[in-house]
Motif scaffolding. Structure first.
Motif, short mmCIF file in Angstrom:
data_model
loop_
_atom_site.label_atom_id
_atom_site.label_comp_id
_atom_site.label_asym_id
_atom_site.label_seq_id
_atom_site.Cartn_x
_atom_site.Cartn_y
_atom_site.Cartn_z
N SER A 112 -4.55 2.46 3.49
CA SER A 112 -5.55 2.24 2.44
C SER A 112 -6.19 3.56 2.03
O SER A 112 -6.32 3.88 0.84
N GLU A 113 -6.60 4.34 3.03
CA GLU A 113 -7.24 5.62 2.77
C GLU A 113 -6.30 6.56 2.01
O GLU A 113 -6.69 7.23 1.05
N ARG A 115 -5.06 -2.92 17.64
CA ARG A 115 -5.75 -1.69 17.30
C ARG A 115 -4.87 -0.78 16.44
O ARG A 115 -5.28 -0.27 15.39
N LEU A 116 -3.60 -0.62 16.89
CA LEU A 116 -2.68 0.24 16.14
C LEU A 116 -2.48 -0.28 14.72
O LEU A 116 -2.46 0.48 13.75
N ARG A 117 -2.34 -1.61 14.61
CA ARG A 117 -2.10 -2.18 13.29
C ARG A 117 -3.31 -1.96 12.37
O ARG A 117 -3.17 -1.57 11.22
N SER A 118 -4.52 -2.17 12.93
CA SER A 118 -5.69 -2.01 12.06
C SER A 118 -5.91 -0.53 11.71
O SER A 118 -6.31 -0.19 10.60
N GLU A 119 -5.59 0.37 12.67
CA GLU A 119 -5.67 1.80 12.35
C GLU A 119 -4.70 2.17 11.24
O GLU A 119 -5.01 2.92 10.33
N MET A 120 -3.49 1.60 11.35
CA MET A 120 -2.49 1.92 10.35
C MET A 120 -2.88 1.35 8.99
O MET A 120 -2.69 1.98 7.95
N GLN A 121 -3.46 0.14 9.02
CA GLN A 121 -3.94 -0.45 7.78
C GLN A 121 -4.98 0.46 7.12
O GLN A 121 -4.93 0.74 5.92
N CYS A 157 0.84 -1.20 0.00
CA CYS A 157 0.00 0.00 0.00
C CYS A 157 0.87 1.25 0.00
O CYS A 157 0.65 2.19 -0.77
N TYR A 158 1.88 1.23 0.90
CA TYR A 158 2.75 2.39 1.04
C TYR A 158 3.48 2.68 -0.28
O TYR A 158 3.47 3.79 -0.79
N ARG A 159 4.08 1.63 -0.86
CA ARG A 159 4.82 1.82 -2.12
C ARG A 159 3.90 2.34 -3.23
O ARG A 159 4.27 3.21 -4.01
N SER A 160 2.69 1.77 -3.31
CA SER A 160 1.75 2.18 -4.37
C SER A 160 1.37 3.65 -4.21
O SER A 160 1.33 4.41 -5.18
N THR A 161 1.08 4.07 -2.95
CA THR A 161 0.71 5.47 -2.71
C THR A 161 1.83 6.42 -3.11
O THR A 161 1.61 7.41 -3.82
#
Lengths: 204, 204
Positions: free
Chosen positions: A169-170, A159-165, A7-11
């Motif tokens: 994505s956003e 929680r932190l991981r899902s927030e970061m996910q 995700c990071y690379r694509s953004t």
């Protein structure tokens, strides 16, 4: 995780493509468009001079004993050309103001906007990743000493991981939107110009 | 007579007007028309380069994750422009071959043709005028000596004068026709070009 990394690379690559491909291409288009306009005005000028010469011959024919009507026809042709030319001038003006000037303004503002968006995204990603790593290290330490708060910490990491996910994505979605908006702007503006041209041709 | 003299002056002035006004104006028109064509080709070239740049941006959009359809639209615009441009190229070719080259050829041949027509007319007019004068002098001499052939000579003078009258009238009519043919050529050729253009516009 691998998914977040993708995700990071694509953004980042979308921001890069807007900055390094789209905006330079738009700048080049403005340059070529101005050349196009200059060539159009040169053609207008050449047509005007040509039909002014036709008009003059028409005036001579009007004064002759033999070719009065032909003189009128030649002068009418010159008038018709003048009308066509001033109609086309309107299309050229649309091209200049609605398209070229708009694209030029956008390109200049966009470089700064996208550069800052990318920087902000990188910082925020780094901040969240660091925070997540710290909590995971803490969790690992707790597990080793059989800490009773281990469940709570595990939930914190989750929680932190899902927030970061959600964040990556956003962010990717937003970058994609920015890219799409730019291509749509270009397509819509040219479509409008084309419609103006069609209106002109259908009036001939 | 005064009438013949007016006819003579009018005929000569038509030849002069074709030589000194019409043909130089046509030569100038060929020159301006070639400038016009050059400007047209420069515009074609500028349009081609501009829409090649649009096509390239379209290809980039095709490869993006977000703007595939917009890329197709941009590339379609580029194709449409190429078709329009090749249609206009046909009109320009008509202008070049049917009009400019034809006018150029005509102008070159016409200077010699009209110069010779005028010279021949002047010589013939002079020959007839001299002959008429001679007969009139002879008649005057006969009348003074009460010659019995005076009636015959009078008829001779009358015949020569009416022949010369017919000659100058016919010559004037021919010169007028030459002038009219030239203006008509110019008007017809431009009308044909205009019709080609109209056909093109109505197909858009």
């Amino acid at each position: 995780s691998l998914e977040m990394d993708l995700c990071y690379r694509s953004t980042i690559s979308i921001y890069k493509s807007i900055l390094e491909q789209f905006n330079p291409a738009l700048e080049n288009l403005v340059y070529l468009g101005n050349n196009y306009l200059r060539a159009f005005h040169a053609l207008s000028k050449a047509a005007e001079v040509y039909f002014k010469a036709i008009e003059k011959i028409g005036e001579q024919a009007l004064q002759s004993s033999t070719s009065h009507v032909l003189g009128e026809i030649l002068m009418q042709m010159s008038d018709t050309q003048r009308l066509l030319s001033s109609d086309l001038e309107v299309v050229a003006q649309t091209f200049h103001v609605d398209l070229l000037q708009h694209m030029e303004k956008n390109t200049k503002m966009d470089v700064q906007f996208i550069t800052e968006s990318q920087k902000q995204y990188e910082l925020e990603y780094q901040r969240r990743a660091t925070n997540l790593d710290k909590c995971m290290a803490e969790l690992w330490r707790m597990e080793r000493v059989r800490d009773k708060n281990v469940r709570e910490m595990k939930e914190n990491v989750m929680r932190l991981r899902s927030e970061m996910q959600a964040f990556v994505s956003e962010s990717q979605r937003e970058a994609e939107l920015e890219e799409k908006r730019r291509y749509r702007f270009l397509a819509e503006k040219h479509q409008m110009l084309y419609n103006t041209l069609l209106q002109f041709y259908s009036r001939v």
